[in-house]
Design a protein around this motif. Structure first.
Motif, PDB file in Angstrom:
ATOM      1  N   MET A   1      14.113  -8.337 -11.484  1.00  0.00           N
ATOM      2  CA  MET A   1      14.208  -8.345 -10.039  1.00  0.00           C
ATOM      3  C   MET A   1      15.172  -7.270  -9.536  1.00  0.00           C
ATOM      4  SD  MET A   1      12.023 -10.704  -9.273  1.00  0.00           S
ATOM      5  CE  MET A   1      12.261 -10.872  -7.535  1.00  0.00           C
ATOM      6  N   GLU A   2      15.227  -6.169 -10.236  1.00  0.00           N
ATOM      7  CA  GLU A   2      16.077  -5.069  -9.803  1.00  0.00           C
ATOM      8  C   GLU A   2      15.289  -4.102  -8.939  1.00  0.00           C
ATOM      9  OE1 GLU A   2      18.141  -3.132 -12.936  1.00  0.00           O
ATOM     10  OE2 GLU A   2      18.681  -5.003 -13.924  1.00  0.00           O
ATOM     11  N   SER A   3      15.990  -3.338  -8.141  1.00  0.00           N
ATOM     12  CA  SER A   3      15.315  -2.353  -7.292  1.00  0.00           C
ATOM     13  C   SER A   3      15.244  -0.992  -7.972  1.00  0.00           C
ATOM     14  CB  SER A   3      16.049  -2.238  -5.948  1.00  0.00           C
ATOM     15  OG  SER A   3      17.373  -1.811  -6.163  1.00  0.00           O
ATOM     16  N   ASP A   4      15.835  -0.857  -9.156  1.00  0.00           N
ATOM     17  CA  ASP A   4      15.801   0.399  -9.888  1.00  0.00           C
ATOM     18  C   ASP A   4      14.505   0.465 -10.697  1.00  0.00           C
ATOM     19  OD1 ASP A   4      16.530   2.808 -11.030  1.00  0.00           O
ATOM     20  OD2 ASP A   4      17.602   1.833 -12.676  1.00  0.00           O
ATOM     21  N   MET A   5      13.513   1.171 -10.150  1.00  0.00           N
ATOM     22  CA  MET A   5      12.236   1.284 -10.841  1.00  0.00           C
ATOM     23  C   MET A   5      11.624   2.646 -10.581  1.00  0.00           C
ATOM     24  SD  MET A   5       9.746  -1.014  -8.439  1.00  0.00           S
ATOM     25  CE  MET A   5      10.859  -2.340  -8.084  1.00  0.00           C
ATOM     26  N   GLU A   6      10.648   2.980 -11.371  1.00  0.00           N
ATOM     27  CA  GLU A   6       9.943   4.239 -11.194  1.00  0.00           C
ATOM     28  C   GLU A   6       8.535   3.949 -10.705  1.00  0.00           C
ATOM     29  OE1 GLU A   6       9.994   6.873 -14.559  1.00  0.00           O
ATOM     30  OE2 GLU A   6      11.996   6.183 -15.136  1.00  0.00           O
ATOM     31  N   TRP A   7       8.057   4.782  -9.783  1.00  0.00           N
ATOM     32  CA  TRP A   7       6.696   4.665  -9.276  1.00  0.00           C
ATOM     33  C   TRP A   7       5.791   5.551 -10.109  1.00  0.00           C
ATOM     34  CZ3 TRP A   7       5.262   1.095  -5.852  1.00  0.00           C
ATOM     35  CH2 TRP A   7       6.249   0.515  -5.078  1.00  0.00           C
ATOM     36  N   GLU A   8       4.614   5.064 -10.423  1.00  0.00           N
ATOM     37  CA  GLU A   8       3.621   5.847 -11.154  1.00  0.00           C
ATOM     38  C   GLU A   8       2.322   5.814 -10.380  1.00  0.00           C
ATOM     39  OE1 GLU A   8       2.632   5.595 -15.300  1.00  0.00           O
ATOM     40  OE2 GLU A   8       4.689   5.013 -15.734  1.00  0.00           O
ATOM     41  N   GLU A   9       1.696   6.965 -10.265  1.00  0.00           N
ATOM     42  CA  GLU A   9       0.389   7.011  -9.623  1.00  0.00           C
ATOM     43  C   GLU A   9      -0.652   6.488 -10.603  1.00  0.00           C
ATOM     44  OE1 GLU A   9      -2.272  10.214  -7.169  1.00  0.00           O
ATOM     45  OE2 GLU A   9      -0.106  10.493  -7.337  1.00  0.00           O
ATOM     46  N   ILE A  10      -1.558   5.664 -10.095  1.00  0.00           N
ATOM     47  CA  ILE A  10      -2.610   5.104 -10.940  1.00  0.00           C
ATOM     48  C   ILE A  10      -3.974   5.460 -10.344  1.00  0.00           C
ATOM     49  CG2 ILE A  10      -1.172   3.197 -11.765  1.00  0.00           C
ATOM     50  CD1 ILE A  10      -2.671   1.392  -9.765  1.00  0.00           C
ATOM     51  N   PRO A  11      -5.011   5.425 -11.163  1.00  0.00           N
ATOM     52  CA  PRO A  11      -6.352   5.672 -10.628  1.00  0.00           C
ATOM     53  C   PRO A  11      -6.720   4.567  -9.630  1.00  0.00           C
ATOM     54  CG  PRO A  11      -6.369   5.688 -13.041  1.00  0.00           C
ATOM     55  CD  PRO A  11      -5.023   5.210 -12.598  1.00  0.00           C
ATOM     56  N   THR A  12      -7.527   4.894  -8.642  1.00  0.00           N
ATOM     57  CA  THR A  12      -7.911   3.902  -7.631  1.00  0.00           C
ATOM     58  C   THR A  12      -9.404   3.597  -7.641  1.00  0.00           C
ATOM     59  OG1 THR A  12      -8.172   5.628  -5.957  1.00  0.00           O
ATOM     60  CG2 THR A  12      -6.021   4.538  -6.081  1.00  0.00           C
ATOM     61  N   GLU A  13     -10.168   4.316  -8.461  1.00  0.00           N
ATOM     62  CA  GLU A  13     -11.602   4.087  -8.526  1.00  0.00           C
ATOM     63  C   GLU A  13     -11.964   3.446  -9.855  1.00  0.00           C
ATOM     64  OE1 GLU A  13     -13.636   7.751  -7.723  1.00  0.00           O
ATOM     65  OE2 GLU A  13     -12.762   7.907  -5.722  1.00  0.00           O
ATOM     66  N   GLY A  14     -12.836   2.448  -9.782  1.00  0.00           N
ATOM     67  CA  GLY A  14     -13.256   1.765 -10.994  1.00  0.00           C
ATOM     68  C   GLY A  14     -14.513   0.962 -10.747  1.00  0.00           C
TER      69      GLY A  14
ATOM     70  N   MET B   1     -16.169   0.863  -7.106  1.00  0.00           N
ATOM     71  CA  MET B   1     -15.349   0.525  -5.954  1.00  0.00           C
ATOM     72  C   MET B   1     -14.067   1.356  -5.979  1.00  0.00           C
ATOM     73  SD  MET B   1     -16.163  -2.303  -4.032  1.00  0.00           S
ATOM     74  CE  MET B   1     -17.276  -3.658  -4.032  1.00  0.00           C
ATOM     75  N   LYS B   2     -13.457   1.478  -4.814  1.00  0.00           N
ATOM     76  CA  LYS B   2     -12.177   2.168  -4.682  1.00  0.00           C
ATOM     77  C   LYS B   2     -11.171   1.194  -4.077  1.00  0.00           C
ATOM     78  CE  LYS B   2      -9.764   6.006  -2.660  1.00  0.00           C
ATOM     79  NZ  LYS B   2      -9.820   7.332  -2.120  1.00  0.00           N
ATOM     80  N   ALA B   3      -9.970   1.151  -4.639  1.00  0.00           N
ATOM     81  CA  ALA B   3      -8.881   0.315  -4.133  1.00  0.00           C
ATOM     82  C   ALA B   3      -7.999   1.146  -3.205  1.00  0.00           C
ATOM     83  CB  ALA B   3      -8.048  -0.223  -5.296  1.00  0.00           C
ATOM     84  N   SER B   4      -7.696   0.570  -2.041  1.00  0.00           N
ATOM     85  CA  SER B   4      -6.833   1.255  -1.071  1.00  0.00           C
ATOM     86  C   SER B   4      -5.823   0.268  -0.497  1.00  0.00           C
ATOM     87  CB  SER B   4      -7.665   1.808   0.091  1.00  0.00           C
ATOM     88  OG  SER B   4      -8.637   2.697  -0.368  1.00  0.00           O
ATOM     89  N   PRO B   5      -4.603   0.726  -0.215  1.00  0.00           N
ATOM     90  CA  PRO B   5      -3.635  -0.165   0.433  1.00  0.00           C
ATOM     91  C   PRO B   5      -4.042  -0.390   1.890  1.00  0.00           C
ATOM     92  CG  PRO B   5      -2.714   2.024   0.189  1.00  0.00           C
ATOM     93  CD  PRO B   5      -4.048   2.046  -0.483  1.00  0.00           C
ATOM     94  N   PHE B   6      -3.728  -1.568   2.407  1.00  0.00           N
ATOM     95  CA  PHE B   6      -4.041  -1.918   3.792  1.00  0.00           C
ATOM     96  C   PHE B   6      -2.847  -2.670   4.374  1.00  0.00           C
ATOM     97  CE2 PHE B   6      -5.753  -4.851   6.981  1.00  0.00           C
ATOM     98  CZ  PHE B   6      -6.417  -3.954   7.810  1.00  0.00           C
ATOM     99  N   THR B   7      -2.366  -2.217   5.531  1.00  0.00           N
ATOM    100  CA  THR B   7      -1.226  -2.871   6.176  1.00  0.00           C
ATOM    101  C   THR B   7      -1.735  -3.956   7.124  1.00  0.00           C
ATOM    102  OG1 THR B   7       0.034  -0.816   6.065  1.00  0.00           O
ATOM    103  CG2 THR B   7       0.855  -2.514   7.567  1.00  0.00           C
ATOM    104  N   LEU B   8      -1.265  -5.168   6.916  1.00  0.00           N
ATOM    105  CA  LEU B   8      -1.633  -6.306   7.753  1.00  0.00           C
ATOM    106  C   LEU B   8      -0.854  -6.278   9.063  1.00  0.00           C
ATOM    107  CD1 LEU B   8      -1.514  -8.896   4.864  1.00  0.00           C
ATOM    108  CD2 LEU B   8      -3.576  -8.018   5.969  1.00  0.00           C
ATOM    109  N   PRO B   9      -1.310  -7.024  10.083  1.00  0.00           N
ATOM    110  CA  PRO B   9      -0.597  -7.056  11.367  1.00  0.00           C
ATOM    111  C   PRO B   9       0.878  -7.460  11.251  1.00  0.00           C
ATOM    112  CG  PRO B   9      -2.743  -8.069  11.615  1.00  0.00           C
ATOM    113  CD  PRO B   9      -2.551  -7.787  10.144  1.00  0.00           C
ATOM    114  N   ASN B  10       1.216  -8.257  10.225  1.00  0.00           N
ATOM    115  CA  ASN B  10       2.610  -8.683  10.057  1.00  0.00           C
ATOM    116  C   ASN B  10       3.444  -7.664   9.273  1.00  0.00           C
ATOM    117  OD1 ASN B  10       1.762  -9.014   7.423  1.00  0.00           O
ATOM    118  ND2 ASN B  10       2.060 -11.226   7.376  1.00  0.00           N
ATOM    119  N   GLY B  11       2.843  -6.503   8.935  1.00  0.00           N
ATOM    120  CA  GLY B  11       3.571  -5.456   8.227  1.00  0.00           C
ATOM    121  C   GLY B  11       3.479  -5.528   6.711  1.00  0.00           C
ATOM    122  N   LYS B  12       2.948  -6.618   6.167  1.00  0.00           N
ATOM    123  CA  LYS B  12       2.816  -6.733   4.713  1.00  0.00           C
ATOM    124  C   LYS B  12       1.619  -5.917   4.247  1.00  0.00           C
ATOM    125  CE  LYS B  12       5.015 -11.197   4.354  1.00  0.00           C
ATOM    126  NZ  LYS B  12       4.915 -12.568   3.889  1.00  0.00           N
TER     127      LYS B  12
END
Length: 96
Positions: free
Chosen positions: A1-14, A77-88
């Motif tokens: 549960m630490e905030s020290d992490m690395e982001w990695e780009e992943i494929p979005t199509e599958g 299919m392609k996965a994409s992030p989507f922001t909900l009305p509550n910001g999540k």
């Protein structure tokens, strides 16, 4: 549960591995309806699916723009992030 992490780009199509339709959703996916006696939201059942991308990683997401009868195992299919009305954030899957 630490905030020290690395982001990695992943494929979005599958390809779809499996899917189902959710009938009891999280409340942030429904339309607020304070007068309903047993639920605080109205919700149309929505398909969710699991795609497998290159490297074997699986991504789960909502499939809000498709009739479940048109979804087939193996379709692309392609996965994409989507922001909900509550910001999540959530993940949405769309055919390609």
């Amino acid at each position: 549960m630490e905030s020290d992490m690395e982001w990695e780009e992943i494929p979005t199509e599958g390809k779809i591995v499996t899917f189902t339709r959710i009938h009891v959703p999280p409340e942030h996916f429904g339309i607020p309806q304070p007068l309903m006696p047993f639920s605080s939201v109205i919700f149309e059942p929505c398909p969710i699916g699991l795609i497998e991308v290159e490297g074997g990683l699986k991504i789960m997401g909502w499939i809000p723009k498709m009739d479940i009868k048109k979804i087939k195992v193996g379709m692309k299919m392609k996965a994409s992030p989507f922001t909900l009305p509550n910001g999540k954030l959530t993940i949405v899957l769309e055919p390609i």
